[in-house]
Design a protein around this motif. Structure first.
Motif, PDB file in Angstrom:
ATOM      1  N   LEU A  60       0.813  -1.216   0.000  1.00 36.88           N
ATOM      2  CA  LEU A  60       0.000   0.000   0.000  1.00 36.88           C
ATOM      3  C   LEU A  60       0.847   1.267   0.000  1.00 36.88           C
ATOM      4  O   LEU A  60       0.519   2.240  -0.681  1.00 36.88           O
ATOM      5  N   ASN A  61       1.953   1.251   0.721  1.00 34.07           N
ATOM      6  CA  ASN A  61       2.812   2.446   0.770  1.00 34.07           C
ATOM      7  C   ASN A  61       3.351   2.793  -0.605  1.00 34.07           C
ATOM      8  O   ASN A  61       3.398   3.963  -0.982  1.00 34.07           O
ATOM      9  N   THR A  69       0.417   4.166  -2.928  1.00 35.94           N
ATOM     10  CA  THR A  69      -0.195   5.453  -2.591  1.00 35.94           C
ATOM     11  C   THR A  69       0.785   6.619  -2.616  1.00 35.94           C
ATOM     12  O   THR A  69       0.356   7.767  -2.671  1.00 35.94           O
ATOM     13  N   GLU A  70       2.070   6.346  -2.588  1.00 35.86           N
ATOM     14  CA  GLU A  70       3.050   7.428  -2.527  1.00 35.86           C
ATOM     15  C   GLU A  70       3.594   7.828  -3.891  1.00 35.86           C
ATOM     16  O   GLU A  70       4.012   8.957  -4.075  1.00 35.86           O
ATOM     17  N   SER A  98       3.414   7.316  -8.396  1.00 37.13           N
ATOM     18  CA  SER A  98       2.612   6.881  -9.548  1.00 37.13           C
ATOM     19  C   SER A  98       3.184   5.577 -10.101  1.00 37.13           C
ATOM     20  O   SER A  98       4.371   5.283  -9.943  1.00 37.13           O
TER      21      SER A  98
END
Length: 85
Positions: free
Chosen positions: A43-44, A47-48, A50
Motif C-alpha cells: 500500500l505504501n 499510494t506514494e 505513480s
C-alpha cells in the motif's frame, strides 16, 4: 467475512467437508486473506508514487498481487457455485 462464512458453514459442515469444491473454495479464501496482508505492505508504494515512476522490480509484486486477487475471487465464486447450495 471469515466469521460470517464460518457461521453459514456450520449447519452444513457434514456435507461441506465431504465436497471437494468446498476445499477449493477454502484454498481461494486463504489466498485472498494472505494477499490482503501483502496488499497492506504494498500500500505504501501504491499510494506514494505513480505507477509510471515505479521500477520494474517494484511493479512485479503489484502485478502478482493483482493476479492472485483476480484468480482467487473467480475461483472462490466458481467453487461456491459448484457446491450447488
Amino acid at each position: 467475512m471469515v466469521a460470517t462464512g464460518i457461521s453459514m458453514a456450520i449447519p452444513l459442515a457434514e456435507y461441506l467437508l465431504m465436497t471437494p469444491a468446498f476445499y477449493f473454495k477454502m484454498f481461494f479464501v486463504l489466498a485472498l486473506i494472505v494477499n490482503a496482508v501483502v496488499v497492506g505492505f504494498l500500500l505504501n508504494i501504491a499510494t506514494e508514487r505513480s505507477f509510471a515512476s515505479l521500477s520494474r522490480r517494484e511493479r512485479i509484486p503489484l502485478f502478482i498481487s493483482g493476479g492472485v486477487s483476480t484468480i482467487s475471487w473467480i475461483g472462490a465464486v466458481l467453487s461456491a457455485l459448484s457446491l450447488g447450495l
